[in-house]
Write a protein that holds these residues in place. Structure first.
Motif, PDB file in Angstrom:
ATOM      1  N   SER A 116      93.055  21.301  26.383  1.00 24.15           N
ATOM      2  CA  SER A 116      92.728  22.266  25.892  1.00 24.15           C
ATOM      3  C   SER A 116      91.153  22.743  25.982  1.00 24.15           C
ATOM      4  O   SER A 116      90.221  20.971  25.950  1.00 24.15           O
ATOM      5  N   GLY A 142      87.860  28.902  28.116  1.00 19.26           N
ATOM      6  CA  GLY A 142      88.736  29.526  28.829  1.00 19.26           C
ATOM      7  C   GLY A 142      89.318  31.023  28.911  1.00 19.26           C
ATOM      8  O   GLY A 142      89.944  31.134  29.721  1.00 19.26           O
ATOM      9  N   LEU A 145      90.675  32.111  32.375  1.00 14.96           N
ATOM     10  CA  LEU A 145      90.826  32.792  32.241  1.00 14.96           C
ATOM     11  C   LEU A 145      91.229  34.441  33.185  1.00 14.96           C
ATOM     12  O   LEU A 145      91.677  34.768  34.193  1.00 14.96           O
ATOM     13  N   ILE A 154      98.710  32.218  35.784  1.00 15.71           N
ATOM     14  CA  ILE A 154      98.336  31.619  34.246  1.00 15.71           C
ATOM     15  C   ILE A 154      99.981  31.721  33.583  1.00 15.71           C
ATOM     16  O   ILE A 154     100.381  32.630  33.678  1.00 15.71           O
ATOM     17  N   CYS A 209     101.097  29.908  29.623  1.00 19.81           N
ATOM     18  CA  CYS A 209     101.654  30.097  28.328  1.00 19.81           C
ATOM     19  C   CYS A 209     100.007  29.908  27.479  1.00 19.81           C
ATOM     20  O   CYS A 209      99.716  28.468  28.430  1.00 19.81           O
ATOM     21  N   VAL A 210      98.815  30.551  27.031  1.00 22.46           N
ATOM     22  CA  VAL A 210      97.565  29.972  26.372  1.00 22.46           C
ATOM     23  C   VAL A 210      97.665  30.205  25.290  1.00 22.46           C
ATOM     24  O   VAL A 210      98.066  31.496  24.873  1.00 22.46           O
ATOM     25  N   TRP A 247      91.263  26.739  23.227  1.00 27.31           N
ATOM     26  CA  TRP A 247      92.529  27.728  24.257  1.00 27.31           C
ATOM     27  C   TRP A 247      93.366  26.084  25.258  1.00 27.31           C
ATOM     28  O   TRP A 247      92.761  24.863  25.039  1.00 27.31           O
ATOM     29  N   TRP A 248      94.702  26.044  24.198  1.00 31.15           N
ATOM     30  CA  TRP A 248      95.992  25.351  25.246  1.00 31.15           C
ATOM     31  C   TRP A 248      96.147  26.015  25.855  1.00 31.15           C
ATOM     32  O   TRP A 248      96.911  26.972  26.025  1.00 31.15           O
ATOM     33  N   TRP A 249      95.968  25.280  27.274  1.00 33.64           N
ATOM     34  CA  TRP A 249      96.479  25.497  28.020  1.00 33.64           C
ATOM     35  C   TRP A 249      98.341  24.876  28.965  1.00 33.64           C
ATOM     36  O   TRP A 249      97.967  23.255  28.526  1.00 33.64           O
ATOM     37  N   HIS A 296      98.490  34.223  26.068  1.00 32.90           N
ATOM     38  CA  HIS A 296      98.463  34.796  26.867  1.00 32.90           C
ATOM     39  C   HIS A 296     100.594  34.735  27.522  1.00 32.90           C
ATOM     40  O   HIS A 296     100.447  33.258  27.263  1.00 32.90           O
ATOM     41  N   THR A 311     100.399  26.392  33.773  1.00 29.16           N
ATOM     42  CA  THR A 311      99.040  26.956  34.297  1.00 29.16           C
ATOM     43  C   THR A 311      98.862  26.004  35.614  1.00 29.16           C
ATOM     44  O   THR A 311      99.337  24.855  34.911  1.00 29.16           O
TER      45      THR A 311
END
Length: 152
Positions: free
Chosen positions: A41, A47, A51, A57, A59-60, A71-73, A118, A127
């Motif tokens: 996060s 974020g 990006l 990349i 899912c975001v 934002w969670w990666w 995303h 990612t």
């Protein structure tokens, strides 16, 4: 996916367990999650910069909370082992995928539930954690550090 806490003995990063009411992240059903899922996060500001910089990349997700949007990666499980993620990042171990067929996503400007912002071009939700780690360190003004003997 529901964030779960599973302590890792080789981690150099402070792993954050999910709250009593875990966040549900719905990864599109067509994406493969065979490597397990952890979540990194970042702030919205970091974020957006990440990006713009990463060539690939996964899912975001983002929330729309008024106080501090995060934002969670999605990264492969164990991406915290041997590295020291900067304090501006929250790393959560052991995310479980929610079934998109029954999970409702509430949409709206002030929804507290994360929404997918995303979706990856390929069939992987991940990612790449190493480039994400280096960018997170750079944005935090921190020198990356890791240990080669972490899993030995």
């Amino acid at each position: 996916m529901e964030l779960q806490h599973a302590p890792e003995p080789w981690s150099r990063t402070t792993v954050t367990p999910p709250s009593q009411r875990p966040i549900r992240l719905v990864i599109p059903a067509e994406l493969r999650t065979g490597l397990g899922c952890d979540v990194v996060s970042t702030s919205k500001e970091h974020g957006e910069r990440i990006l713009d910089c990463l060539p690939r990349i996964g899912c975001v997700f983002a929330d729309d909370s008024a106080d501090a949007e995060r934002w969670w990666w999605i990264v492969p499980a164990g991406s915290h082992i041997g590295v020291d993620w900067p304090p501006s990042v929250t790393y959560t171990v052991g995310a479980h995928r929610a079934d998109p067929s029954w999970t409702r996503i509430r949409r709206g400007l002030l929804s507290s539930k994360p929404r997918l912002i995303h979706s990856p071009a390929g069939d992987s939700p991940y990612t790449p954690p190493i480039p994400l780690y280096f960018l997170a360190c750079r944005l935090a003004g921190r020198i990356p550090s890791w240990s080669l003997a972490a899993g030995a």
